[in-house]
Structures are given as C-alpha cells and as structure tokens.
Write an enzyme that holds these catalytic residues in place. Sequence first.
Site, short mmCIF file in Angstrom:
data_model
loop_
_atom_site.label_atom_id
_atom_site.label_comp_id
_atom_site.label_asym_id
_atom_site.label_seq_id
_atom_site.Cartn_x
_atom_site.Cartn_y
_atom_site.Cartn_z
N ASN A 56 12.63 -12.27 -6.00
CA ASN A 56 13.13 -11.09 -6.69
C ASN A 56 14.22 -10.40 -5.85
O ASN A 56 13.94 -9.79 -4.82
CB ASN A 56 11.93 -10.15 -6.91
CG ASN A 56 12.29 -8.88 -7.63
OD1 ASN A 56 13.37 -8.31 -7.43
ND2 ASN A 56 11.40 -8.42 -8.47
N GLY A 114 16.03 -7.73 -6.19
CA GLY A 114 15.89 -6.30 -5.97
C GLY A 114 14.90 -6.01 -4.86
O GLY A 114 15.15 -5.20 -3.96
N LYS A 115 13.77 -6.69 -4.93
CA LYS A 115 12.72 -6.49 -3.95
C LYS A 115 13.18 -6.95 -2.56
O LYS A 115 12.96 -6.26 -1.56
CB LYS A 115 11.50 -7.30 -4.39
CG LYS A 115 10.23 -7.00 -3.66
CD LYS A 115 9.15 -7.92 -4.23
CE LYS A 115 7.78 -7.60 -3.77
NZ LYS A 115 6.77 -8.45 -4.43
N GLU A 121 0.04 -18.78 -7.76
CA GLU A 121 -0.91 -18.11 -8.65
C GLU A 121 -1.49 -16.88 -7.97
O GLU A 121 -2.12 -16.98 -6.92
CB GLU A 121 -2.04 -19.08 -9.01
CG GLU A 121 -2.79 -18.68 -10.27
CD GLU A 121 -4.17 -19.33 -10.34
OE1 GLU A 121 -4.98 -18.84 -11.13
OE2 GLU A 121 -4.41 -20.29 -9.60
N ASP A 156 2.37 -7.27 -2.14
CA ASP A 156 1.98 -7.14 -3.53
C ASP A 156 1.71 -5.66 -3.76
O ASP A 156 1.27 -4.95 -2.86
CB ASP A 156 0.72 -7.97 -3.83
CG ASP A 156 0.50 -8.12 -5.33
OD1 ASP A 156 1.46 -8.45 -6.04
OD2 ASP A 156 -0.63 -7.90 -5.81
N PHE A 210 11.98 1.67 -11.31
CA PHE A 210 11.61 0.66 -12.30
C PHE A 210 10.10 0.69 -12.48
O PHE A 210 9.41 1.53 -11.89
CB PHE A 210 12.10 -0.73 -11.85
CG PHE A 210 11.52 -1.18 -10.54
CD1 PHE A 210 10.38 -1.99 -10.51
CD2 PHE A 210 12.09 -0.78 -9.33
CE1 PHE A 210 9.83 -2.39 -9.29
CE2 PHE A 210 11.55 -1.18 -8.11
CZ PHE A 210 10.42 -1.98 -8.10
N ASP A 227 7.49 3.87 -12.69
CA ASP A 227 8.08 5.06 -12.06
C ASP A 227 8.26 6.25 -13.01
O ASP A 227 7.96 7.38 -12.62
CB ASP A 227 9.43 4.72 -11.40
CG ASP A 227 9.27 3.88 -10.13
OD1 ASP A 227 8.12 3.68 -9.70
OD2 ASP A 227 10.29 3.43 -9.58
N LYS A 267 13.09 7.72 -2.68
CA LYS A 267 12.00 6.79 -3.00
C LYS A 267 11.73 5.87 -1.81
O LYS A 267 10.59 5.61 -1.46
CB LYS A 267 12.36 5.96 -4.25
CG LYS A 267 11.19 5.11 -4.73
CD LYS A 267 11.53 4.19 -5.88
CE LYS A 267 10.40 3.18 -6.09
NZ LYS A 267 10.71 2.12 -7.05
N HIS A 272 5.09 3.87 -1.81
CA HIS A 272 4.03 3.02 -1.28
C HIS A 272 4.63 1.82 -0.52
O HIS A 272 4.15 1.45 0.54
CB HIS A 272 3.13 2.57 -2.42
CG HIS A 272 3.87 2.00 -3.60
ND1 HIS A 272 4.87 2.69 -4.25
CD2 HIS A 272 3.78 0.81 -4.23
CE1 HIS A 272 5.35 1.95 -5.23
NE2 HIS A 272 4.70 0.80 -5.23
#
Lengths: 201, 201
Positions: free
Chosen positions: B10, B12-13, B41, B70, B153, B156, B176, B181
């Site tokens: 990802n 963005g992440k 998984e 996560d 996103f 939020d 942010k 978190h």
Amino acid sequence: MAEIIIASKNKGKISEIKKILSLKEVELLDLSELSFSSSIEESGITFRENALIKAETVFSLYKIPVIADDSGLSVWCLGGKPGVFSARFAGPDASDEGNNRLLLEKLQGIPDEERTAWFCCAAIFYHSTGKYFVSEGKVDGEITQSPVGKNGFGYDPIFFIPEYGKTMAQLSAHEKNRISHRALAFRGLKKYIEEYLRKLS
Amino acid sequence: MAEIIIASKNKGKISEIKKILSLKEVELLDLSELSFSSSIEESGITFRENALIKAETVFSLYKIPVIADDSGLSVWCLGGKPGVFSARFAGPDASDEGNNRLLLEKLQGIPDEERTAWFCCAAIFYHSTGKYFVSEGKVDGEITQSPVGKNGFGYDPIFFIPEYGKTMAQLSAHEKNRISHRALAFRGLKKYIEEYLRKLS
C-alpha cells in the site's frame, strides 16, 4: 536499583529464569512476593498471546517492567495439540503422568516417523504500555512410544530429540538449560533486557 | 547499507511509515519492489497477531528484517468490532464509505455517551527468527452520528477525538501523523530500530 517482575508464582520456573538470565544490577521480584492474589486467565490461542496476557495484566497493576513466558508441546499429527493446553491436557488439575499417559494413548498405533513434535516457549519483556520485546524458542523432536529418563518435568520423558539421541528427561539440568525452548527464548530476552538496563543507568 | 522490508504494498501506508520513521543509513524496501506475489491471510484475532503473521511470512521468505503493522477500529458497544475486520467490515471489497455507512447503521439510536471507540495499531520489527519488538498505539474517541471532515481515510470521518474537539478527518496530515494510533505505534518502533541499526554499525 531497577526492579523487574517475573510474572509467575512457580518457584521452579522462577529459579530457572533467574539462572538463565543471570542479570546484574536489577532486583527480580515475583508474584508470590507481591501477594498477587488474582488468577490470570490464559485465554490465548498461542503461547505468545498467553505470555502477553500475563505480562499486560501484571504491568497494568504494578507499572514496573515485567518478564512473562508461556510454553508447551505441539504434536504434528494432532494438529498442534496439546499446545496452549499442555499443562491441563488431561484435565484442570492434571499431573505430568496423567498428561503423558493421555498423549501416548492418543498416539497409539502411530508410527515413529509420524510422531513429530516441538516444544515452544514465548518469553516477553514488557516495559511500558504497549511496548514489548518477544523472543521465542523452539526445539524439534518426536514423541516416544513410552516414557524414558528421570530429569526435567512435564512432557520431557516422552520428547525425544534426534540431534542428541536422548529424551529431554535424559538430559542433565545443565544440558537442558542450554538447548531447551525456554533457554533459547530467554537467551534472546537477556540481550534485550541488558540493553534496556544499560540505557537506564 | 542495511536493508529492511516494509511488509506492505500500500503506497500510502508505505510513505506514511517512511515519514514517521525517517531512518538514516538504511534502505527501506517494500513488497511491490520485491515482486511479492502471494497474498498473506490475515487470520489473527488481534491486530498484533495479524501484524506478526505478515512479519513472519515475509521474514521467512527473504531473511531480511521486516517492519509490519496492522490496525483498525474497535467500538465498545459492538464488543470491539469491527476490529481486525475493519477494512472488510461491509464485505471483502468494501469502500471506506460502505464501511462507515454500515457502522453508523449498526449504531443507530445509540446515544453519544455509549459510542465509545478506539483506533489501535500494532507495529512490529521482526529481525531474526522468533525475535521481534512490538509497539502498539491507541487513540480513544467516539463514533459520530454522521461523517465530518475530508482528510485521512477509512473511519476517520466518523471518529471524534474529544481531546481535540475534532474528528480524525478534520485533523491535518501533520496533526494526524503526530497523534494517530499509527504514529504512536511507529514512534516506539523507531527507537528500537535505531538502536538495532546502531549495534550493526
């Protein structure tokens, strides 16, 4: 002097952990000294989750760094059982003999090459809310057809380690403390804790 | 130069993580650069278990230190849901809007004081087999009656933080990245990784 709590009341385990860690300049307390009266529900589905439940529960109460661990035996053809139920496989107050007997019964008729098993230990050093280091240790072996050896405890007499040609219960305490799942896990933890203490001083 | 893999595809992440960590003297790779084709998984029942599954899977393939995380939203009156199902709450290919709509529906008629919720992130640095540091971050808030704000996103726009008097989507990216978190979790991780890199050099 810095204080660390070992999240256990089990005298044998506490002394084994103190011996493996052999830390200087730190006072290691344990739950019997702290008159910790509640019981911690080991509701995790993995060793690390159980170790973490213990560590978090104790840390949240005392706000002092905590050492916790959880360990057990997993048998391949039983899909990883007894796993987190190792200590209570034959019931809530099961003896070592009772657990061993039940496991051998369940494996009756299963040939040696399908009796693969492993001992795991997850050791945790939890030093501030949500911050912790985990070190896991694992020993591969296979379940014997009957108990062999008089040392150790738990499933040691029926856990054969091909690399040493002996069951865990045939190893001396010194040998076991060098190669066991708990020794491997705590050796990794020791390095981290020493670093942590070094930064404090 | 030391290499570390960020266990994500990802964009963005990955960019958010690189920004928060701002590490020197290290090459941060990610799964898109490594042509990692399998899907992992996320079968864990906790954020940390999912982060660990990602970290372990990637470490076992490449044998290079791995960063994984996560995160998700937990709502008190839903018993902690959507939790690890946050991204797929309204279905496997759910949009942010779909997830938000479903959550607001489920909370219909529930008064403000019972809409307590929290965002959690578990971040892991996994550097050798069975050895890893975990840093968790948490932000407390409550679910609004309808979406407010255009930044961020996921959940939020419906996550109100009383301390700031704003939803997460009303915070600037800069704000942010200071209080979220993920920011809290990765700030703890940064310290550990820096120490790890220092010892390598």
